[in-house]
Design a protein around this motif. Structure first.
Motif, PDB file in Angstrom:
ATOM      1  N   LEU A 105      12.375 -14.753 -43.730  1.00  8.03           N
ATOM      2  CA  LEU A 105      12.635 -16.333 -43.867  1.00  8.03           C
ATOM      3  C   LEU A 105      11.315 -17.096 -43.442  1.00  8.03           C
ATOM      4  O   LEU A 105      10.998 -18.152 -44.398  1.00  8.03           O
ATOM      5  CB  LEU A 105      13.710 -16.700 -42.854  1.00  8.03           C
ATOM      6  N   LEU A 140       8.412 -16.285 -43.771  1.00  4.63           N
ATOM      7  CA  LEU A 140       7.287 -16.166 -44.881  1.00  4.63           C
ATOM      8  C   LEU A 140       7.727 -16.847 -46.431  1.00  4.63           C
ATOM      9  O   LEU A 140       6.975 -17.324 -47.088  1.00  4.63           O
ATOM     10  CB  LEU A 140       7.001 -14.836 -45.079  1.00  4.63           C
ATOM     11  N   THR A 141       9.004 -16.880 -46.456  1.00  3.78           N
ATOM     12  CA  THR A 141       9.428 -17.329 -47.647  1.00  3.78           C
ATOM     13  C   THR A 141       9.450 -18.899 -47.700  1.00  3.78           C
ATOM     14  O   THR A 141       9.142 -19.736 -48.561  1.00  3.78           O
ATOM     15  CB  THR A 141      10.946 -17.191 -48.042  1.00  3.78           C
ATOM     16  N   TYR A 142       9.803 -19.445 -46.561  1.00  6.12           N
ATOM     17  CA  TYR A 142       9.590 -20.739 -46.079  1.00  6.12           C
ATOM     18  C   TYR A 142       8.113 -21.209 -46.301  1.00  6.12           C
ATOM     19  O   TYR A 142       7.732 -22.226 -47.022  1.00  6.12           O
ATOM     20  CB  TYR A 142      10.142 -21.293 -44.911  1.00  6.12           C
ATOM     21  N   THR A 196       5.887 -19.697 -48.244  1.00  2.95           N
ATOM     22  CA  THR A 196       5.466 -19.778 -49.612  1.00  2.95           C
ATOM     23  C   THR A 196       6.073 -21.223 -50.484  1.00  2.95           C
ATOM     24  O   THR A 196       5.530 -21.635 -51.247  1.00  2.95           O
ATOM     25  CB  THR A 196       6.270 -18.357 -50.298  1.00  2.95           C
ATOM     26  N   TYR A 206      -1.736 -19.125 -44.104  1.00  3.27           N
ATOM     27  CA  TYR A 206      -1.332 -18.371 -43.241  1.00  3.27           C
ATOM     28  C   TYR A 206      -2.135 -17.963 -42.185  1.00  3.27           C
ATOM     29  O   TYR A 206      -3.406 -17.802 -42.428  1.00  3.27           O
ATOM     30  CB  TYR A 206      -0.678 -17.046 -44.041  1.00  3.27           C
ATOM     31  N   ILE A 219      18.922 -13.432 -37.241  1.00  5.54           N
ATOM     32  CA  ILE A 219      19.404 -14.428 -37.720  1.00  5.54           C
ATOM     33  C   ILE A 219      20.513 -14.020 -38.717  1.00  5.54           C
ATOM     34  O   ILE A 219      20.308 -12.917 -39.379  1.00  5.54           O
ATOM     35  CB  ILE A 219      18.332 -15.556 -38.104  1.00  5.54           C
ATOM     36  N   LEU A 272      20.482 -18.906 -44.379  1.00  9.26           N
ATOM     37  CA  LEU A 272      19.428 -19.713 -44.370  1.00  9.26           C
ATOM     38  C   LEU A 272      18.296 -19.432 -45.230  1.00  9.26           C
ATOM     39  O   LEU A 272      17.422 -19.859 -46.265  1.00  9.26           O
ATOM     40  CB  LEU A 272      18.539 -20.236 -43.126  1.00  9.26           C
ATOM     41  N   LEU A 273      17.854 -17.878 -45.309  1.00  4.05           N
ATOM     42  CA  LEU A 273      16.996 -17.158 -46.276  1.00  4.05           C
ATOM     43  C   LEU A 273      17.457 -17.289 -47.705  1.00  4.05           C
ATOM     44  O   LEU A 273      16.556 -17.837 -48.372  1.00  4.05           O
ATOM     45  CB  LEU A 273      16.933 -15.653 -45.759  1.00  4.05           C
ATOM     46  N   THR A 299      16.979 -20.929 -48.693  1.00  2.89           N
ATOM     47  CA  THR A 299      15.483 -21.263 -48.686  1.00  2.89           C
ATOM     48  C   THR A 299      14.792 -20.470 -50.119  1.00  2.89           C
ATOM     49  O   THR A 299      14.226 -21.158 -50.730  1.00  2.89           O
ATOM     50  CB  THR A 299      15.014 -20.768 -47.624  1.00  2.89           C
ATOM     51  N   TYR A 300      15.319 -19.477 -50.210  1.00  2.00           N
ATOM     52  CA  TYR A 300      14.783 -18.436 -51.609  1.00  2.00           C
ATOM     53  C   TYR A 300      15.223 -19.331 -52.773  1.00  2.00           C
ATOM     54  O   TYR A 300      14.314 -19.355 -53.483  1.00  2.00           O
ATOM     55  CB  TYR A 300      15.325 -17.148 -51.441  1.00  2.00           C
ATOM     56  N   LEU A 354      13.257 -22.216 -53.618  1.00  2.00           N
ATOM     57  CA  LEU A 354      11.901 -22.036 -54.080  1.00  2.00           C
ATOM     58  C   LEU A 354      11.983 -21.572 -55.487  1.00  2.00           C
ATOM     59  O   LEU A 354      11.217 -22.016 -56.451  1.00  2.00           O
ATOM     60  CB  LEU A 354      11.292 -20.519 -53.170  1.00  2.00           C
ATOM     61  N   MET A 392       3.862 -14.264 -55.401  1.00  4.11           N
ATOM     62  CA  MET A 392       4.453 -14.704 -54.132  1.00  4.11           C
ATOM     63  C   MET A 392       4.731 -13.610 -53.488  1.00  4.11           C
ATOM     64  O   MET A 392       4.452 -13.498 -52.264  1.00  4.11           O
ATOM     65  CB  MET A 392       5.525 -15.808 -54.361  1.00  4.11           C
ATOM     66  N   ILE A 424       3.637 -12.047 -49.645  1.00  2.00           N
ATOM     67  CA  ILE A 424       4.453 -11.894 -48.636  1.00  2.00           C
ATOM     68  C   ILE A 424       4.388 -10.332 -48.127  1.00  2.00           C
ATOM     69  O   ILE A 424       4.347 -10.034 -47.000  1.00  2.00           O
ATOM     70  CB  ILE A 424       5.940 -12.392 -49.017  1.00  2.00           C
ATOM     71  N   MET A 429      11.056 -11.531 -56.730  1.00  3.80           N
ATOM     72  CA  MET A 429      10.052 -11.754 -55.430  1.00  3.80           C
ATOM     73  C   MET A 429      10.328 -10.281 -54.783  1.00  3.80           C
ATOM     74  O   MET A 429       9.305  -9.846 -54.166  1.00  3.80           O
ATOM     75  CB  MET A 429      10.377 -12.718 -54.441  1.00  3.80           C
TER      76      MET A 429
END
Lengths: 187, 187
Positions: A19, A21-23, A25, B2, B14, B18-19, B22-23, B26, B47, B51, B130
């Motif tokens: 999460l 690292l994806t955020y 990105t 980074y 978690i 949310l992941l 968020t993905y 993106l 990307m 990661i 990804m």
């Protein structure tokens, strides 16, 4: 691109790193797309609101929290249940105003910051601003209009992350008999 | 943007939502930025590689897996440890070639697909691409050059997600005495 998530009975738990690292990105992509930091901050807020309106359904389904009676309870649920569930941390709720409508969430350690180093030229970037948008979007879905701002961000020189929440308006909930659905209307 | 992640002793866990969102955000951003699906797929792969090169450090620190002796073991570790740790699912490793250099990872349920509905005009979009990039990037860091492709994607009509992995080259590990660091060189 989105559809409603199916209710999941199992509680999948994952490590935070993907999460984070994806955020990172996503923010990096916005940095490529936008010249001004302010535009990135706005975009993160907008994306967050979009996410919040969807995440709240999952949150209500999983957390089984009772309806909050006041903004104190709402802030406690956000800090102790929601942040823990989705970011793995529990911010401190503090600096309450006398009216009980304003408070701050303090994060000693911002989970989104694991791998981040903000370039100097991005001094106005609010790296974690999506969190504010998520909270706004989610709270709007439970009929609370809340102004939320990132006052300190540990991505910068600030050592902690402070999110200020100010309750602006509480909408009335109208339940239609026919559809058994809830709608928010102005109070 | 980074920097190196600090080793964390605690194992934060978690929820996946949310992941997933968020993905999705993106990918939606890339859809705004790129006209051609092929460009989005390439960008997601790039990307992901970025990661993966960072995620592998966290993975090695947390998983405590022993060095794999062959590609069978590598594939098993990817499926049973890495996928479980970061996506909360365990793909099936199958369709091995006779040489033991090719196999497929089958995901009956792709965790990234929770809220997704791909627009019809994006028929060539490899939504989960990804993941392939992440695997490439991470494996490169442990001296394995692997060609990885998304053959089926449950975001489309395909019911499962199939990731095909083909070991192309195994690099020798050279350990420098002075710095006690490992470097990969061509074998």
């Amino acid at each position: 691109m989105y559809q409603q998530a199916s209710r999941r009975s199992e509680k999948q738990k994952i490590s935070t790193e993907l999460l984070i690292l994806t955020y990172g990105t996503l923010v990096a992509q916005l940095c490529e797309d936008c010249e001004k930091d302010e535009d990135i901050n706005k975009e993160l807020d907008k994306m967050g609101r979009n996410i919040g309106t969807r995440l709240v359904e999952d949150f209500l389904a999983r957390s089984n929290v009772a309806q909050c009676r006041n903004f104190y309870e709402t802030a406690e649920v956000i800090a102790k249940v929601a942040f823990k569930m989705y970011l793995g941390v529990t911010p401190r709720v503090t600096f309450w105003s006398q009216t009980g409508d304003d408070c701050s969430l303090f994060l000693e350690k911002n989970p989104l910051m694991g791998y981040v180093e903000i370039p100097e030229k991005r001094s106005c970037l609010l790296y974690s601003n999506m969190i504010c948008g998520i909270l706004k979007g989610a709270l709007k879905m439970v009929c609370l209009q809340v102004d939320i701002q990132l006052l300190q961000d540990s991505a910068k020189d600030d050592k902690v992350t402070e999110i200020r929440m100010k309750l602006m308006r509480r909408h009335r909930v109208v339940r239609t008999v026919e559809k058994k659905q809830k709608y928010c209307v102005d109070s």
